[in-house]
Motif scaffolding. Structure first.
Motif, PDB file in Angstrom:
ATOM      1  N   SER A  28       0.698  -1.420  -0.174  1.00 32.22           N
ATOM      2  CA  SER A  28      -0.377  -0.196   0.065  1.00 32.22           C
ATOM      3  C   SER A  28       1.119   1.378   0.193  1.00 32.22           C
ATOM      4  O   SER A  28       0.709   2.164  -0.832  1.00 32.22           O
ATOM      5  N   GLN A  29       1.460   1.283   0.530  1.00 30.76           N
ATOM      6  CA  GLN A  29       2.908   2.074   1.184  1.00 30.76           C
ATOM      7  C   GLN A  29       3.170   2.808  -0.634  1.00 30.76           C
ATOM      8  O   GLN A  29       3.646   3.735  -0.652  1.00 30.76           O
ATOM      9  N   ARG A  32       2.339   3.645  -6.056  1.00 28.81           N
ATOM     10  CA  ARG A  32       2.104   4.988  -7.040  1.00 28.81           C
ATOM     11  C   ARG A  32       1.539   5.357  -8.142  1.00 28.81           C
ATOM     12  O   ARG A  32       1.662   4.478  -9.085  1.00 28.81           O
ATOM     13  N   LEU A 321      -7.257   2.846  -2.716  1.00 33.81           N
ATOM     14  CA  LEU A 321      -6.934   3.880  -1.689  1.00 33.81           C
ATOM     15  C   LEU A 321      -7.868   4.142  -0.984  1.00 33.81           C
ATOM     16  O   LEU A 321      -8.202   5.012   0.171  1.00 33.81           O
ATOM     17  N   ALA A 343      -1.300  14.514  -2.330  1.00 28.47           N
ATOM     18  CA  ALA A 343      -1.799  13.677  -1.160  1.00 28.47           C
ATOM     19  C   ALA A 343      -1.809  12.377  -1.988  1.00 28.47           C
ATOM     20  O   ALA A 343      -1.439  11.342  -0.537  1.00 28.47           O
ATOM     21  N   CYS A 345      -0.555  10.794  -3.508  1.00 32.83           N
ATOM     22  CA  CYS A 345       0.067   9.783  -4.700  1.00 32.83           C
ATOM     23  C   CYS A 345       1.079   9.883  -3.830  1.00 32.83           C
ATOM     24  O   CYS A 345       2.449   9.525  -3.279  1.00 32.83           O
ATOM     25  N   ASP A 346       1.020  10.063  -1.792  1.00 40.67           N
ATOM     26  CA  ASP A 346       2.025  10.325  -1.282  1.00 40.67           C
ATOM     27  C   ASP A 346       3.073  10.855  -1.233  1.00 40.67           C
ATOM     28  O   ASP A 346       4.343  10.214  -1.427  1.00 40.67           O
ATOM     29  N   ASN A 357      -6.077  20.637   1.443  1.00 40.18           N
ATOM     30  CA  ASN A 357      -4.984  19.370   1.121  1.00 40.18           C
ATOM     31  C   ASN A 357      -6.268  18.791   1.162  1.00 40.18           C
ATOM     32  O   ASN A 357      -6.919  18.308   2.563  1.00 40.18           O
ATOM     33  N   LYS A 359      -7.070  15.455   0.599  1.00 47.90           N
ATOM     34  CA  LYS A 359      -8.066  13.838   1.120  1.00 47.90           C
ATOM     35  C   LYS A 359      -8.178  13.462   2.369  1.00 47.90           C
ATOM     36  O   LYS A 359      -8.799  12.769   2.070  1.00 47.90           O
TER      37      LYS A 359
END
Length: 478
Positions: A28-29, A32, A321, A343, A345-346, A357, A359
């Motif tokens: 998950s981290q 992208r 997501l 955010a 897209c980390d 933001n 998110k």
């Protein structure tokens, strides 16, 4: 012994479960998503099937809307081409990035969409209308700083000659012409770009910037123009009687461009699906501003009416997501798009960014109940076929009300729930004194927060050193 074996087996199972959880967390981290921003020019929020326009069917956008987050109150904070585009790629308000009028250059040192995504390991691309260079509308924008960090380039500064449309490709300095109707050709170029990224490890971030449905209205392919006849067009109630015949003709052409664009959105989504990239791609569909098209006796944009300042805003977000689809009430503004994308897209949001933001709001983890600030620096008489009291203004949009003041004081106040066509100006109405005062106080507080003294437009023009003609507009060359 049996108990020892059971303990060992249980420990191994627990380790396996923890390992699986860690693996999923890591996956998950590391996820992208690709990013595709579909940017149109002068498409007002009302003009889609899913928004209820009786004149147009947009089946592909309707399908996208059903699978997306729909910011139904999205706003173009300064409803002019270049200011919106600069806010989109910097996440800043116009008086910060300095692009508060068309045909001026964005600072090449700006922290931008292209630079941020490139630094984060994305392949960045830009196709279509740029309008952030200010060195001539048909001139080459050379590779390097003036392209603001975008790697792949098939773009022009600005043209609305959709059937003989200029562009430049990557490092080739030769002027080229899109084949046929540029909306179709640019879509093909975007599909080629996306297909080419399918097997690459790097994700892509692409802005596909169409020039349509901006005027000239009667230039879409004939097959699309035949779908719309002026006599069948239903006008908004705020179009004056003496303009109705011309507005119907123009709307017929406007909707022809929109129908063609809807088909292109369908082609893009089908390609993403066929190449297995749809579930790995954030799609943002929007416009830089709307088009009055006769409403309130004016054309084009810049005024604080809904037809000008409200824009379509769909966010298709990959399921992994965990963001639910559906309509959202928050007034997402131009400068909020970039930080929200970053955010999701980390990617760390630079300190230069002023937008919000969203998110957490999208994840239902926080509520954002903030009015949208709308701004006009240039008196806008020159933007409309009909002079309509061109003036600088500052304003607020809430989920129900529109309020604006000019340099002389309160100017417009509409209850958009009771008066959806904004035909009853409530400024000075005794029944709305308290509301007017409340909105004025909120607007004053926002301007103070932003360091905006609300000075005459020429003050800002002189401060930034922009050369203007007698109309207060930057003269441009082809």
């Amino acid at each position: 012994m049996t108990r020892v074996i059971l303990l060992i087996f249980s420990s191994l199972m627990l380790l396996g479960c923890n390992s699986e959880k860690q693996s999923k967390t890591l996956e998950s981290q590391q996820f992208r998503p690709n990013v595709l921003v579909i940017l149109t020019d002068q498409w007002r929020a009302q003009a889609t099937g899913y928004a209820g326009d009786p004149n147009i069917n947009t089946p592909h956008l309707d399908r996208l809307a059903s699978r997306s987050v729909n910011f139904k109150n999205a706003v173009s904070g300064m409803p002019v081409c270049s200011p919106f585009r600069a806010s989109l790629i910097t996440g800043q308000r116009p008086l910060t990035h300095g692009i508060f009028m068309n045909d001026v250059q964005l600072d090449t040192a700006a922290v931008t969409f292209g630079k941020i995504f490139s630094k984060a390991g994305y392949d960045t691309g830009y196709i279509g209308k740029w309008h952030l260079d200010g060195h001539g509308r048909l001139s080459l924008i050379p590779p390097g700083k003036r392209r603001q960090g975008f790697d792949f380039w098939k773009a022009n500064e600005c043209t609305h000659d959709y059937n003989h449309s200029v562009y430049y490709e990557n490092h080739d300095p030769e002027r080229k012409i899109w084949e046929g109707y540029d909306t179709f050709a640019q879509t093909v170029a975007a599909i080629d770009y996306i297909v080419g990224k399918k097997t690459e490890e790097k994700p892509f971030s692409l802005i596909l910037s169409y020039g349509t449905p901006h005027a000239p209205y009667q230039t879409a392919p004939e097959a699309y123009q035949k779908r719309f006849h002026p006599d069948s067009i239903q006008l908004r109630e705020n179009v004056p009687e003496d303009m109705k015949e011309q507005v119907k003709k123009d709307l017929a052409g406007y909707y022809a461009h929109i129908a063609a664009l809807d088909d292109m959105v369908g082609k893009l989504i089908l390609n993403l699906k066929e190449t297995g990239q749809l579930n790995n791609t954030i799609i943002v569909f929007t416009s830089d501003h709307g088009d009055l098209l006769g409403s309130h006796g004016a054309y084009k944009k810049q005024q604080p009416y809904d037809e000008s300042v409200r824009v379509p805003m769909l966010w298709h977000i990959p399921e992994r997501l965990g963001i639910a689809t559906g309509k959202k009430d928050a007034l997402l503004n131009s400068e909020d798009i970039l930080p929200t994308l970053l955010a999701l897209c980390d990617i760390p949001i630079p300190e230069t960014v002023e937008g919000i933001n969203y998110k957490g709001y999208l994840e239902d983890a926080e509520n954002i109940d903030r009015a949208a600030l709308i701004t006009c620096v240039q008196p806008f008489g020159q933007w409309n076929r009909v002079q309509y009291g061109g003036r600088e203004y500052r304003g607020l949009l809430t989920q129900r009300y529109t309020y604006a003041r000019d340099l002389n004081g309160p100017w417009l106040l509409f209850d958009n729930e009771k008066d959806p066509y904004q035909m009853n100006n409530l400024v000075g109405n005794a029944e709305y004194t308290d509301l007017q005062s409340e909105l004025e106080n909120r607007l004053s507080a926002r301007l103070k927060e932003n360091g905006d003294e609300f000075l005459p437009g020429m003050t800002y023009i002189q401060e930034w050193g922009y050369p203007v003609d007698s109309l207060g507009t930057v003269p441009y060359s082809e």
